[in-house]
Design a protein around this motif. Structure first.
Motif, PDB file in Angstrom:
ATOM      1  N   ARG A 192      -0.216  14.890   2.945  1.00  0.00           N
ATOM      2  CA  ARG A 192      -0.235  16.235   2.055  1.00  0.00           C
ATOM      3  C   ARG A 192      -1.417  16.767   2.375  1.00  0.00           C
ATOM      4  N   ARG A 201       0.973  -1.208   0.053  1.00  0.00           N
ATOM      5  CA  ARG A 201      -0.076   0.025  -0.017  1.00  0.00           C
ATOM      6  C   ARG A 201       0.746   1.433   0.082  1.00  0.00           C
ATOM      7  N   ASN A 202       2.016   1.241   0.301  1.00  0.00           N
ATOM      8  CA  ASN A 202       2.999   2.393   0.532  1.00  0.00           C
ATOM      9  C   ASN A 202       4.322   2.546  -0.508  1.00  0.00           C
ATOM     10  N   ARG A 206       3.048  10.730  -5.122  1.00  0.00           N
ATOM     11  CA  ARG A 206       2.636  11.752  -6.202  1.00  0.00           C
ATOM     12  C   ARG A 206       1.001  12.103  -6.155  1.00  0.00           C
ATOM     13  N   ASP A 207       0.503  11.391  -5.308  1.00  0.00           N
ATOM     14  CA  ASP A 207      -0.839  11.323  -5.165  1.00  0.00           C
ATOM     15  C   ASP A 207      -1.122  12.845  -4.309  1.00  0.00           C
ATOM     16  N   PRO A 208      -1.763  13.872  -4.838  1.00  0.00           N
ATOM     17  CA  PRO A 208      -2.493  15.007  -4.299  1.00  0.00           C
ATOM     18  C   PRO A 208      -3.249  14.655  -3.163  1.00  0.00           C
ATOM     19  N   GLU A 209      -4.045  13.728  -3.134  1.00  0.00           N
ATOM     20  CA  GLU A 209      -4.857  13.249  -2.191  1.00  0.00           C
ATOM     21  C   GLU A 209      -4.352  12.391  -1.032  1.00  0.00           C
ATOM     22  N   HIS A 210      -2.914  12.444  -1.060  1.00  0.00           N
ATOM     23  CA  HIS A 210      -2.502  11.546  -0.047  1.00  0.00           C
ATOM     24  C   HIS A 210      -2.618  12.284   1.338  1.00  0.00           C
ATOM     25  N   THR A 255       5.845   5.876  -4.893  1.00  0.00           N
ATOM     26  CA  THR A 255       4.899   6.537  -5.959  1.00  0.00           C
ATOM     27  C   THR A 255       3.542   7.192  -5.240  1.00  0.00           C
ATOM     28  N   VAL A 256       3.258   6.786  -3.952  1.00  0.00           N
ATOM     29  CA  VAL A 256       2.094   7.213  -3.603  1.00  0.00           C
ATOM     30  C   VAL A 256       2.342   9.015  -3.237  1.00  0.00           C
TER      31      VAL A 256
END
Length: 266
Positions: A56, A42-43, A49-53, A46-47
């Motif tokens: 972040r 799950r981690n 890069r996700d603006p919904e992480h 590349t995660v």
């Protein structure tokens, strides 16, 4: 009993220390982020890069004047944030950041004006051990339950959590206590004997029932009368009881306690 409930409701976040001591006192409502143990599938890196992480999103949505509080299960082996994200948080106007895990690049974080607290420096990225899973829910930071909107108060000694509905009441009491402690320090420096009352205050905070027996008609007789009255009110707010114009006539040792007898002073 209400005073006791207020004291019991205020908890200290264990293990969270100031990244850089000497900052201004941190005060703000809690904006929470919870981490769970990371799982490799799950981690991947590349995660990020996700603006919904969630990490972040928490940085970008923590309201100005609030404190970002992170629950990392007291595991400081990997960082819960680094200097880039914490700097972004500071520039957005947050009042502070608290984590019971680690921070990366603590030198940079310590150089910020915003107060920051963590369990220690940690180089590995959060993905190695932590997955940011929830924003805005109840968390356990350093063994202290933290609910969104609770008030966080941090200084060089650590961070306290104050339930939101008790914040105004406790702030008033703490303001008086802070003033009194400044006064006590000044009087002790000048040679005044107030240590017995301070010890009584400590025992009360530990949960003991404390009754102060004073032969004279007021406490701190060597001080100004108005100062003496104010000191007595502050001690009573802490839960101490007073028997003035009273003398001790005997002490009897029982199996598990001492029995003290008193009578009115003449």
């Amino acid at each position: 009993r209400r005073a006791e409930l207020r004291r019991e409701a205020v908890l200290v976040i264990q293990g969270a220390r100031p990244v850089q001591p000497g900052k201004a006192t941190m005060v703000g409502q809690a904006f929470t982020l919870r981490y769970i143990p990371a799982r490799e599938d799950r981690n991947p890196i590349t995660v990020f890069r996700d603006p919904e992480h969630k990490q972040r999103v928490a940085i970008e949505t923590c309201p100005p004047g609030w404190v970002l509080v992170m629950d990392a299960r007291k595991d400081a082996r990997a960082a819960t944030a680094g200097s880039i994200l914490i700097t972004r948080l500071a520039l957005r106007g947050a009042a502070g950041v608290v984590s019971d895990g680690g921070f990366r690049d603590v030198t940079g974080i310590g150089a910020l004006d915003m107060p920051a607290y963590c369990a220690g420096p940690s180089a590995p990225t959060n993905l190695t051990l932590h997955e940011a899973i929830e924003i805005g829910g109840p968390i356990a930071c350093g063994d202290a339950p933290v609910f969104p909107g609770d008030v966080l108060l941090g200084d060089n000694d650590g961070v306290m959590v104050i339930p939101a509905h008790l914040a105004d009441e406790i702030a008033e009491e703490c303001t008086g206590m802070e003033s009194f402690e400044d006064f006590v320090l000044e009087e002790v420096t000048n040679g005044a004997g107030v240590i017995g009352l301070e010890l009584g205050s400590v025992w009360r905070r530990l949960g003991a029932d404390v009754t102060v027996v004073e032969y004279l008609d007021r406490i701190l007789p060597g001080m100004d009368g108005e100062v003496s009255k104010q000191a007595k009110r502050l001690f009573e707010k802490q839960g101490l009881k007073f028997k003035l114009s009273t003398k001790v006539t005997g002490v009897e040792k029982l199996k598990t306690k001492l029995k003290v007898t008193t009578e009115a002073a003449k």
